[in-house]
Design an enzyme around this catalytic site. Structure first.
Site, short mmCIF file in Angstrom:
data_model
loop_
_atom_site.label_atom_id
_atom_site.label_comp_id
_atom_site.label_asym_id
_atom_site.label_seq_id
_atom_site.Cartn_x
_atom_site.Cartn_y
_atom_site.Cartn_z
N MET A 190 1.08 -1.49 0.23
CA MET A 190 0.03 0.44 0.17
C MET A 190 1.06 1.05 -0.31
O MET A 190 2.04 1.42 1.04
CB MET A 190 -1.21 -0.11 1.30
CG MET A 190 -2.26 -1.22 1.21
SD MET A 190 -3.07 -0.84 0.30
CE MET A 190 -4.48 0.32 0.95
N GLN A 228 -4.20 -7.30 -6.12
CA GLN A 228 -4.30 -7.87 -5.72
C GLN A 228 -6.07 -7.34 -4.77
O GLN A 228 -5.63 -6.25 -4.93
CB GLN A 228 -3.09 -7.58 -4.57
CG GLN A 228 -3.56 -8.55 -3.23
CD GLN A 228 -2.89 -8.47 -2.10
OE1 GLN A 228 -3.33 -7.18 -1.35
NE2 GLN A 228 -2.59 -9.15 -1.45
N CYS A 271 -2.77 -9.17 5.36
CA CYS A 271 -2.59 -8.18 5.81
C CYS A 271 -3.54 -8.09 7.53
O CYS A 271 -4.33 -8.70 7.70
CB CYS A 271 -3.77 -7.04 5.07
SG CYS A 271 -3.38 -5.41 5.72
C1 LIG Z 1 4.37 -0.10 3.15
C2 LIG Z 1 3.85 -2.14 2.95
C3 LIG Z 1 3.03 -1.47 2.15
C4 LIG Z 1 2.06 -2.79 2.45
N1 LIG Z 1 1.01 -3.30 1.90
C5 LIG Z 1 0.80 -4.96 1.78
C6 LIG Z 1 -1.06 -4.58 0.75
O1 LIG Z 1 -0.83 -4.03 0.43
N2 LIG Z 1 -1.12 -6.20 0.61
C7 LIG Z 1 -0.17 -7.25 1.15
O2 LIG Z 1 -0.53 -8.37 1.08
N3 LIG Z 1 1.01 -7.08 2.07
C8 LIG Z 1 1.25 -6.02 1.89
N4 LIG Z 1 2.68 -5.70 2.48
C9 LIG Z 1 3.25 -6.87 2.94
C10 LIG Z 1 4.03 -7.08 2.04
O3 LIG Z 1 3.67 -7.51 1.17
C11 LIG Z 1 5.17 -7.92 2.25
O4 LIG Z 1 3.96 -9.83 2.53
C12 LIG Z 1 5.87 -8.36 3.74
O5 LIG Z 1 6.49 -6.93 4.02
C13 LIG Z 1 6.87 -8.85 3.99
O6 LIG Z 1 8.53 -8.73 3.23
P1 LIG Z 1 9.52 -8.26 2.79
O7 LIG Z 1 10.21 -8.81 4.23
O8 LIG Z 1 10.38 -8.72 1.63
O9 LIG Z 1 9.08 -6.52 2.73
C14 LIG Z 1 2.28 -4.39 2.86
C15 LIG Z 1 4.31 -4.14 3.25
C16 LIG Z 1 4.31 -2.77 3.43
C17 LIG Z 1 6.18 -2.14 4.04
#
Ligand SMILES: Cc1cc2nc3c(=O)[nH]c(=O)nc-3n(C[C@H](O)[C@H](O)[C@H](O)COP(=O)(O)O)c2cc1C
Length: 327
Positions: A11, A62, A92
């Site tokens: 997001m 998504q 989420c």
């Molecule tokens: C700023 C931000 C917004 C996110 N928004 C979503 C989202 O809209 N939908 C979702 O499934 N996960 C969302 N996530 C989770 C990420 O898709 C991901 O699962 C999570 O950051 C773990 O991966 P990473 O450690 O590589 O960042 C968000 C994460 C962050 C940091």
């Protein structure tokens, strides 16, 4: 295999401008939109919410929601707009999301989720996939996670994206929920062993090509979130090392390629910072990277930017200097 490396839905981050920018760096990664709520698609301005540049493809839409009817309709609309996949958010953990009964709290209602997935698949020919966590609150045993995935698998879904930590519902802030519950990669590896014919994608805390290579030994694909956003040139390294693509653009070339897009978007009413904010990390780790960030921070918020102003700003941007220092 198109989901070998993907950039996570985020997001306020993975909007169409970010995706356009990332696609200039990487041809082979699979991209996701931010979560878009089914009801917003039903009632809101579909064009504004869903339209994207064809160069961004392949892109997955998504969705967030728990109404089989609204999700099915949103999936159909997503296909019409040209997306390549429809993904349902079951991970989420935010309070607001829980109040509206979507996201990770749906792990408590596998039968409702299954119903949603059946209806979604009945309205689109696109692959319908899910993104979830390994558990929630005190429900964190592997058997529970396995049963949850088994129920969803029966609907015909073939691709499961797993953020390898549990969600703490209502207790932690979204940020804490991205950092505090420990990562349990072994749950995802075990899931792949238990479901060898399904596509299992691992997500959470992945930051380097070495880590990616190790995960790819045990899963079908990896998804990167924060590291791709904050250090986007990591995708260039991934192109070289994972996809064996030796034709990777330099940072300077990426910005040069972005300029016509910016000019085009400005004419449509986009503000320059809506695009350039995503590029703040492009020179991360390079000598002089702070000049880039500082210059952008001071200049990208110009109001009423017209094309001449953009030319002027881009001329002044210090990327050439940065590249020279880097050599
Ligand atoms: C700023 C931000 C917004 C996110 N928004 C979503 C989202 O809209 N939908 C979702 O499934 N996960 C969302 N996530 C989770 C990420 O898709 C991901 O699962 C999570 O950051 C773990 O991966 P990473 O450690 O590589 O960042 C968000 C994460 C962050 C940091």
């Amino acid at each position: 295999m198109k989901r070998k490396v993907s950039v996570a839905p985020m997001m306020d981050c993975t909007d169409r401008h970010e995706r356009y920018f990332l696609r200039l760096i990487s041809k082979n990664t699979f991209l996701y939109t931010e979560m878009i709520v089914d009801e917003a698609i039903s009632r809101g301005n579909k064009k504004k919410l869903l339209e994207f540049n064809i160069n961004e493809k392949p892109v997955a839409l998504q969705l967030g929601g728990s109404s089989p009817k609204l999700l099915a309709e949103a999936s159909r609309v997503g296909e019409e707009f040209g997306y390549d996949e429809i993904n349902l958010n079951l991970g989420c953990p935010s309070k607001k999301v829980e109040k509206n009964r979507f996201g990770a709290c749906l792990m408590k209602e596998p039968n409702l989720v299954a119903d949603c997935l059946v209806k979604m698949q009945s309205k689109t020919k696109l692959p319908v996939t899910i993104k979830t966590r390994i558990g929630y609150d005190n429900v964190e045993d592997y058997e529970h996670f396995y049963n949850f995935i088994s129920i969803l698998k029966q609907t015909g879904v073939k691709t499961f994206i797993i953020h390898a930590r549990k969600a703490m519902l209502g207790k932690f802030t979204p940020k804490q929920n991205l950092n505090i519950p420990p990562l349990k990669y072994d749950y995802v590896y075990r899931l792949k062993k238990d479901f060898p014919n399904e596509e299992i994608i691992i997500n959470g805390g992945i930051k380097s090509v070495e880590e990616i290579k190790a995960h790819l030994e045990k899963t079908d694909g990896i998804m990167i979130g924060r590291a791709a956003y904050h250090t986007p040139y990591l995708l260039a390294e991934i192109e070289k090392e994972i996809f064996k693509n030796n034709n990777v653009p330099s940072r300077q070339h990426i910005i040069e390629q972005l300029i016509p897009y910016i000019k085009d978007e400005i004419k449509k009413g986009t503000r320059i910072n809506q695009i350039m904010r995503h590029t703040l990390g492009l020179f991360h780790g390079q000598n002089g990277a702070s000049h880039w960030k500082k210059y952008l921070s001071e200049n990208m918020c110009v109001r009423d930017a017209d094309v001449q102003k953009i030319d002027h700003i881009m001329d002044k941007i210090k990327y050439k200097k940065i590249e020279q220092r880097v050599g």
